[in-house]
Scaffold this active site. Structure first.
Site, PDB file in Angstrom:
ATOM      1  N   SER A 112      -6.365  14.012 -14.535  1.00 21.43           N
ATOM      2  CA  SER A 112      -7.644  13.685 -15.182  1.00 21.43           C
ATOM      3  C   SER A 112      -8.277  14.931 -15.797  1.00 21.43           C
ATOM      4  O   SER A 112      -8.055  16.050 -15.320  1.00 21.43           O
ATOM      5  CB  SER A 112      -8.590  13.114 -14.127  1.00 21.43           C
ATOM      6  OG  SER A 112      -9.896  13.023 -14.634  1.00 21.43           O
TER       7      SER A 112
ATOM      8  N   ASP B 124       0.835  -1.202   0.000  1.00 21.25           N
ATOM      9  CA  ASP B 124       0.000   0.000   0.000  1.00 21.25           C
ATOM     10  C   ASP B 124       0.873   1.257   0.000  1.00 21.25           C
ATOM     11  O   ASP B 124       1.776   1.391   0.833  1.00 21.25           O
ATOM     12  CB  ASP B 124      -0.907  -0.018   1.238  1.00 21.25           C
ATOM     13  CG  ASP B 124      -2.095   0.903   1.051  1.00 21.25           C
ATOM     14  OD1 ASP B 124      -1.881   2.096   0.712  1.00 21.25           O
ATOM     15  OD2 ASP B 124      -3.224   0.430   1.223  1.00 21.25           O
TER      16      ASP B 124
ATOM     17  N   TYR C 124     -12.069  14.034  -5.680  1.00 26.53           N
ATOM     18  CA  TYR C 124     -11.104  13.276  -6.489  1.00 26.53           C
ATOM     19  C   TYR C 124     -10.299  14.239  -7.362  1.00 26.53           C
ATOM     20  O   TYR C 124      -9.060  14.231  -7.366  1.00 26.53           O
ATOM     21  CB  TYR C 124     -11.874  12.256  -7.339  1.00 26.53           C
ATOM     22  CG  TYR C 124     -11.191  11.776  -8.597  1.00 26.53           C
ATOM     23  CD1 TYR C 124     -10.003  11.052  -8.548  1.00 26.53           C
ATOM     24  CD2 TYR C 124     -11.757  12.025  -9.855  1.00 26.53           C
ATOM     25  CE1 TYR C 124      -9.403  10.596  -9.706  1.00 26.53           C
ATOM     26  CE2 TYR C 124     -11.164  11.571 -11.015  1.00 26.53           C
ATOM     27  CZ  TYR C 124      -9.979  10.869 -10.951  1.00 26.53           C
ATOM     28  OH  TYR C 124      -9.379  10.421 -12.096  1.00 26.53           O
TER      29      TYR C 124
ATOM     30  N   ARG D  89     -20.228  12.584 -24.747  1.00 29.39           N
ATOM     31  CA  ARG D  89     -19.262  13.381 -23.987  1.00 29.39           C
ATOM     32  C   ARG D  89     -17.876  12.741 -24.069  1.00 29.39           C
ATOM     33  O   ARG D  89     -16.890  13.416 -24.364  1.00 29.39           O
ATOM     34  CB  ARG D  89     -19.707  13.480 -22.513  1.00 29.39           C
ATOM     35  CG  ARG D  89     -18.767  14.313 -21.638  1.00 29.39           C
ATOM     36  CD  ARG D  89     -19.167  14.265 -20.177  1.00 29.39           C
ATOM     37  NE  ARG D  89     -18.920  12.971 -19.589  1.00 29.39           N
ATOM     38  CZ  ARG D  89     -17.782  12.592 -19.013  1.00 29.39           C
ATOM     39  NH1 ARG D  89     -16.763  13.441 -18.923  1.00 29.39           N
ATOM     40  NH2 ARG D  89     -17.636  11.389 -18.494  1.00 29.39           N
TER      41      ARG D  89
END
Ligand SMILES: NC(=O)c1ccc[n+]([C@@H]2O[C@H](COP(=O)([O-])OP(=O)(O)OC[C@H]3O[C@@H](n4cnc5c(N)ncnc54)[C@H](O)[C@@H]3O)[C@@H](O)[C@H]2O)c1
Length: 270
Positions: A109, A48, A135, A173
């Site tokens: 993003s 992790d 996010y 989109r």
């Protein structure tokens, strides 16, 4: 051949990119879940990224990092992004600096611009961030951290604002910001190898009709997309007219993210 650490390698993007990247680099594939089907030149590392000691061990011996792993979701709470998106990105940047990593590719993003209406500008490449979710807010942080580490420590950082990386284009989109895995791999490789890269922000998009991003900077550095989104429509492709304006967010760069509620940090007093 250089060793490239890929975080979040078991996810959608990592799995799609591996066949293109393992031809050129030794891949160290990190994820908190097992990475399946290792090929020659690939090794896996399960752990992790919120564990700084594990990150240190993972980066040791790598010349480059492709940081894909993150927590995401339309309604993700701010607190749920803190460890995996903020702390983990800093652990990686710090370890990269300590271990003399040359290139750091950060996958951001289109959602960093998600709150803009799609009719607000001809193209959005240089618009200031307008994140549509916690996010996306964490991606703005990651981009800024890359800039800081590049200028302060001379780490070459390459931010890719990925559009949509599904195997096929599902609606009108996404048609304006879709990328194939092949084109995304080409862009990653430019970030890893182009001699001029200090800190750059580019868009992870193929050729798209009525594109929301011109991607002029990527093209100037040699990016030549091989795929056209219009040739990769999914069988159930939704036209603009077929999309629900309210729930699909069809008029916003970020789609449904733009209309989803932001979970409040504190519950309002009764
Ligand atoms: N898929 C898309 O269309 C798209 C669009 C825009 C941006 N992106 C970006 O591309 C990157 C990859 O996206 P994806 O679609 O493959 O996501 P994904 O959810 O499929 O994969 C993410 C992977 O990261 C791993 N991970 C998450 N937190 C971790 C941690 N703390 N430690 C170790 N591993 C951890 C998960 O186990 C998972 O395998 C992300 O940064 C995402 O924001 C993707």
């Amino acid at each position: 051949m250089n060793t490239l650490l890929i975080t979040g390698a078991a996810g959608i993007v990592g799995t799609a990119l591996r066949p293109y990247l393992r031809q050129h680099y030794r891949l160290r594939l990190l994820d908190r879940r097992p990475v399946e089907g290792l090929a020659e030149g690939e090794t896996a590392l399960v752990g992790d990224l919120t564990d700084a000691a594990f990150v240190e061990q993972a980066v040791h011996g790598c010349q480059a990092v492709l940081h894909l792993a993150c927590a995401h979701g339309t309604e993700i709470a701010f607190t749920a992004t803190l460890e995996p998106n903020y702390h983990a990105t800093l652990y990686l940047l710090e370890a990269a600096q300590r271990h003399g990593v040359q290139r750091f590719v950060f996958t951001s993003s289109h959602h960093v611009l998600g709150q803009y209406r799609t009719d607000a500008a001809p193209v959005f490449d240089d618009m200031p961030p307008a994140p549509d979710s916690y996010y996306a807010l964490s991606k703005v942080f990651g981009e800024a951290a890359c800039a800081a580490w590049s200028l302060r420590y001379n780490l070459g950082t390459w931010v890719i604002r990925i559009g949509n990386a599904d195997a096929q284009v599902s609606d009108a989109r996404r048609l304006r910001l879709w990328t194939s895995a092949r084109d995304l791999a080409q862009l990653v490789r430019i970030g890893l190898e182009h001699p001029e890269v200090k800190h750059e922000v580019v868009y992870g998009v193929s050729d798209c009709p009525r594109a929301l991003f011109s991607n002029a900077r990527a093209r100037a550095l040699g990016y030549r997309p091989q795929d056209n989104a219009a040739e990769h429509l999914a069988p159930g492709f939704l036209s603009y007219e077929a999309m629900a304006a309210e729930t699909s967010g069809r008029d916003y760069i970020g789609g449904a993210y733009a209309g989803a509620p932001l979970a409040p940090l504190l519950e309002p007093k009764a």
